[in-house]
Design a protein around this motif. Structure first.
Motif, PDB file in Angstrom:
ATOM      1  N   GLN A   1       0.814  -1.217   0.000  1.00  0.00           N
ATOM      2  CA  GLN A   1       0.000   0.000   0.000  1.00  0.00           C
ATOM      3  C   GLN A   1       0.852   1.274   0.000  1.00  0.00           C
ATOM      4  O   GLN A   1       0.340   2.355  -0.271  1.00  0.00           O
ATOM      5  N   LEU A   2       2.124   1.148   0.313  1.00  0.00           N
ATOM      6  CA  LEU A   2       3.021   2.303   0.351  1.00  0.00           C
ATOM      7  C   LEU A   2       3.837   2.452  -0.934  1.00  0.00           C
ATOM      8  O   LEU A   2       4.674   3.349  -1.033  1.00  0.00           O
ATOM      9  N   ALA A   3       3.589   1.578  -1.903  1.00  0.00           N
ATOM     10  CA  ALA A   3       4.435   1.527  -3.098  1.00  0.00           C
ATOM     11  C   ALA A   3       4.433   2.827  -3.885  1.00  0.00           C
ATOM     12  O   ALA A   3       5.487   3.316  -4.315  1.00  0.00           O
ATOM     13  N   GLU A   4       3.253   3.413  -4.094  1.00  0.00           N
ATOM     14  CA  GLU A   4       3.167   4.632  -4.904  1.00  0.00           C
ATOM     15  C   GLU A   4       3.956   5.770  -4.253  1.00  0.00           C
ATOM     16  O   GLU A   4       4.717   6.476  -4.917  1.00  0.00           O
ATOM     17  N   GLU A   5       3.779   5.933  -2.947  1.00  0.00           N
ATOM     18  CA  GLU A   5       4.501   6.979  -2.229  1.00  0.00           C
ATOM     19  C   GLU A   5       6.002   6.721  -2.253  1.00  0.00           C
ATOM     20  O   GLU A   5       6.799   7.647  -2.470  1.00  0.00           O
ATOM     21  N   PHE A   6       6.386   5.467  -2.065  1.00  0.00           N
ATOM     22  CA  PHE A   6       7.803   5.112  -2.040  1.00  0.00           C
ATOM     23  C   PHE A   6       8.450   5.407  -3.397  1.00  0.00           C
ATOM     24  O   PHE A   6       9.536   5.998  -3.462  1.00  0.00           O
ATOM     25  N   ASN A   7       7.798   4.995  -4.473  1.00  0.00           N
ATOM     26  CA  ASN A   7       8.352   5.225  -5.809  1.00  0.00           C
ATOM     27  C   ASN A   7       8.501   6.714  -6.113  1.00  0.00           C
ATOM     28  O   ASN A   7       9.452   7.125  -6.773  1.00  0.00           O
ATOM     29  N   ALA A   8       7.535   7.506  -5.636  1.00  0.00           N
ATOM     30  CA  ALA A   8       7.607   8.949  -5.875  1.00  0.00           C
ATOM     31  C   ALA A   8       8.773   9.581  -5.115  1.00  0.00           C
ATOM     32  O   ALA A   8       9.446  10.479  -5.630  1.00  0.00           O
ATOM     33  N   LEU A   9       9.023   9.098  -3.895  1.00  0.00           N
ATOM     34  CA  LEU A   9      10.079   9.676  -3.069  1.00  0.00           C
ATOM     35  C   LEU A   9      11.466   9.159  -3.430  1.00  0.00           C
ATOM     36  O   LEU A   9      12.450   9.892  -3.345  1.00  0.00           O
ATOM     37  N   TYR A  10      11.547   7.900  -3.847  1.00  0.00           N
ATOM     38  CA  TYR A  10      12.853   7.269  -4.063  1.00  0.00           C
ATOM     39  C   TYR A  10      12.903   6.577  -5.425  1.00  0.00           C
ATOM     40  O   TYR A  10      12.946   5.342  -5.520  1.00  0.00           O
ATOM     41  N   PRO A  11      12.892   7.342  -6.505  1.00  0.00           N
ATOM     42  CA  PRO A  11      12.864   6.752  -7.854  1.00  0.00           C
ATOM     43  C   PRO A  11      14.117   5.960  -8.210  1.00  0.00           C
ATOM     44  O   PRO A  11      14.084   5.155  -9.144  1.00  0.00           O
ATOM     45  N   LYS A  12      15.216   6.171  -7.483  1.00  0.00           N
ATOM     46  CA  LYS A  12      16.449   5.449  -7.794  1.00  0.00           C
ATOM     47  C   LYS A  12      16.433   4.010  -7.273  1.00  0.00           C
ATOM     48  O   LYS A  12      17.295   3.205  -7.644  1.00  0.00           O
ATOM     49  N   ILE A  13      15.472   3.701  -6.406  1.00  0.00           N
ATOM     50  CA  ILE A  13      15.415   2.357  -5.803  1.00  0.00           C
ATOM     51  C   ILE A  13      14.503   1.470  -6.635  1.00  0.00           C
ATOM     52  O   ILE A  13      13.422   1.872  -7.050  1.00  0.00           O
ATOM     53  N   SER A  14      14.934   0.252  -6.885  1.00  0.00           N
ATOM     54  CA  SER A  14      14.153  -0.705  -7.665  1.00  0.00           C
ATOM     55  C   SER A  14      13.178  -1.426  -6.737  1.00  0.00           C
ATOM     56  O   SER A  14      13.497  -2.459  -6.158  1.00  0.00           O
ATOM     57  N   LEU A  15      11.990  -0.858  -6.591  1.00  0.00           N
ATOM     58  CA  LEU A  15      11.002  -1.395  -5.651  1.00  0.00           C
ATOM     59  C   LEU A  15      10.238  -2.554  -6.270  1.00  0.00           C
ATOM     60  O   LEU A  15       9.756  -2.464  -7.406  1.00  0.00           O
ATOM     61  N   ASN A  16      10.105  -3.627  -5.514  1.00  0.00           N
ATOM     62  CA  ASN A  16       9.337  -4.791  -5.960  1.00  0.00           C
ATOM     63  C   ASN A  16       8.430  -5.235  -4.816  1.00  0.00           C
ATOM     64  O   ASN A  16       8.828  -6.026  -3.964  1.00  0.00           O
ATOM     65  N   VAL A  17       7.207  -4.714  -4.793  1.00  0.00           N
ATOM     66  CA  VAL A  17       6.309  -5.028  -3.681  1.00  0.00           C
ATOM     67  C   VAL A  17       5.638  -6.388  -3.842  1.00  0.00           C
ATOM     68  O   VAL A  17       4.902  -6.818  -2.953  1.00  0.00           O
ATOM     69  N   GLU A  18       5.877  -7.066  -4.974  1.00  0.00           N
ATOM     70  CA  GLU A  18       5.361  -8.426  -5.089  1.00  0.00           C
ATOM     71  C   GLU A  18       6.145  -9.376  -4.185  1.00  0.00           C
ATOM     72  O   GLU A  18       5.632 -10.409  -3.752  1.00  0.00           O
ATOM     73  N   SER A  19       7.384  -9.034  -3.901  1.00  0.00           N
ATOM     74  CA  SER A  19       8.223  -9.871  -3.046  1.00  0.00           C
ATOM     75  C   SER A  19       7.973  -9.548  -1.579  1.00  0.00           C
ATOM     76  O   SER A  19       7.972  -8.381  -1.187  1.00  0.00           O
ATOM     77  N   LEU A  20       7.778 -10.570  -0.779  1.00  0.00           N
ATOM     78  CA  LEU A  20       7.604 -10.376   0.654  1.00  0.00           C
ATOM     79  C   LEU A  20       8.934 -10.047   1.311  1.00  0.00           C
ATOM     80  O   LEU A  20       8.983  -9.311   2.300  1.00  0.00           O
ATOM     81  N   LEU A  21      10.018 -10.564   0.756  1.00  0.00           N
ATOM     82  CA  LEU A  21      11.345 -10.332   1.324  1.00  0.00           C
ATOM     83  C   LEU A  21      12.379 -10.344   0.213  1.00  0.00           C
ATOM     84  O   LEU A  21      12.334 -11.191  -0.680  1.00  0.00           O
ATOM     85  N   ILE A  22      13.302  -9.383   0.267  1.00  0.00           N
ATOM     86  CA  ILE A  22      14.401  -9.325  -0.690  1.00  0.00           C
ATOM     87  C   ILE A  22      15.714  -9.317   0.085  1.00  0.00           C
ATOM     88  O   ILE A  22      15.998  -8.377   0.832  1.00  0.00           O
ATOM     89  N   ASN A  23      16.493 -10.362  -0.102  1.00  0.00           N
ATOM     90  CA  ASN A  23      17.802 -10.463   0.548  1.00  0.00           C
ATOM     91  C   ASN A  23      18.863 -10.103  -0.488  1.00  0.00           C
ATOM     92  O   ASN A  23      19.153 -10.884  -1.393  1.00  0.00           O
ATOM     93  N   ASP A  24      19.424  -8.916  -0.343  1.00  0.00           N
ATOM     94  CA  ASP A  24      20.441  -8.439  -1.287  1.00  0.00           C
ATOM     95  C   ASP A  24      21.826  -8.454  -0.649  1.00  0.00           C
ATOM     96  O   ASP A  24      22.650  -7.577  -0.887  1.00  0.00           O
ATOM     97  N   GLY A  25      22.030  -9.468   0.204  1.00  0.00           N
ATOM     98  CA  GLY A  25      23.336  -9.644   0.823  1.00  0.00           C
ATOM     99  C   GLY A  25      23.522  -8.808   2.067  1.00  0.00           C
ATOM    100  O   GLY A  25      23.202  -9.232   3.173  1.00  0.00           O
TER     101      GLY A  25
END
Length: 307
Positions: free
Chosen positions: A121-145
């Motif tokens: 539910q926060l995806a639209e706001e997040f994308n607007a504030l942080y366009p440089k981040i590759s947001l994927n709200v379909e994933s419950l968890l992203i482990n990027d090391g």
């Protein structure tokens, strides 16, 4: 000699307290399983709130930002918190966040050009504030090391289990999951999301088309028809619709239909075959493929999980 894994949980203003204390207890329970498994390490957990406590916990292996319960602190955290996260990351700590906690992590700049997730539910706001981040709200968890982000309000459980698996052994995580009676299998946030169209974009012609789709989702819909309703060329319509809704028209229609199908599966005893026909699909297998692509579960699996 037992090796400590030092965890710092940041109890920022309005942080979800069930997550703050729940994470602490999850790691303490994990310690008991670790001892039984004769694994030579233990988690030590510190919950910090103030600047002075940040200083006493300058050496950490894991730093966790829990979900937000209320208020707007996560949108404008104290500079001291951001500096602490920067310093911990520079010293080799793994930074973790759950739900709105990812907003705090995003403001460090450390997530730029990297994948992350937060509550859908926060995806639209997040994308607007942080366009440089590759947001994927379909994933419950992203482990990027060195950075781990989790999505939903209760995703702190998944985050805790992931940390246990990464810093101990997967079988210890599975044993912990059995003890807690929680699902340790792969899950995705899209299982739980629902499609809420964006209507407040200000484009009246596109809004009229959206209203038409909402009322006629079970009819034959194509670009030519929808562009005609908007009194636009197909090319102009495609560009304006995508800009206004963040989705291409066909994908938008599919999401509306799948959302309606989910509601029918949850509230009626209709077969998926009948539901597919009511959504305007003569080819049931085609709609099943669309359903699986959007939800991540087959209709029968969705019904078994939620109904």
């Amino acid at each position: 000699m037992t090796s400590p894994i030092r965890i710092v949980i940041i109890d920022y203003p309005n942080a979800l307290q069930s997550a703050v204390q729940g994470l602490k207890e999850l790691f303490l329970i994990a310690n008991k399983i670790i001892i039984d498994s004769q694994f030579d390490m233990q988690f030590t957990v510190s919950v910090v709130q103030s600047d002075s406590e940040f200083g006493r916990n300058s050496q950490s292996d894991i730093v966790i930002l829990p979900p937000n319960f209320d208020g707007h602190y996560y949108r404008a955290p104290q500079p001291e918190v951001l500096q602490f996260l920067h310093d911990a990351h520079n010293k080799g700590a793994v930074l973790c966040s759950a739900c709105a906690g990812t907003f705090i992590l995003a403001q460090t700049g450390l997530l730029d050009n990297r994948p992350a997730t937060t509550h859908w539910q926060l995806a639209e706001e997040f994308n607007a504030l942080y366009p440089k981040i590759s947001l994927n709200v379909e994933s419950l968890l992203i482990n990027d090391g060195d950075i781990i982000t989790a999505g939903g309000l209760m995703s702190w459980i998944d985050l805790g289990l992931e940390i246990v698996a990464q810093f101990t052994r997967p079988h210890i995580m599975r044993t912990l999951g059995k003890y807690l009676i929680v699902d340790t299998g792969k899950r995705e946030q899209r299982y739980y999301g629902s499609f809420t169209p964006k209507f407040n974009h200000g484009n009246q012609r596109i809004l009229q088309v959206q209203h038409y789709i909402q009322a006629n989702y079970n009819q034959a819909l194509n670009i030519a028809l929808l562009a005609g309703l908007a009194c636009m060329t197909e090319r102009t319509f495609l560009r304006q619709f995508t800009h206004a809704t963040s989705l291409k028209p066909i994908k938008y229609v599919q999401k509306v239909r799948v959302q309606k199908a989910c509601e029918r599966l949850e509230s009626t005893t209709q077969s998926f075959e009948l539901i597919a026909q009511n959504m305007g699909y003569d080819d049931v297998s085609s709609f099943r493929k669309v359903f699986i692509t959007i939800i991540g579960l087959s209709p029968s699996d969705f019904k078994a999980r939620f109904v």
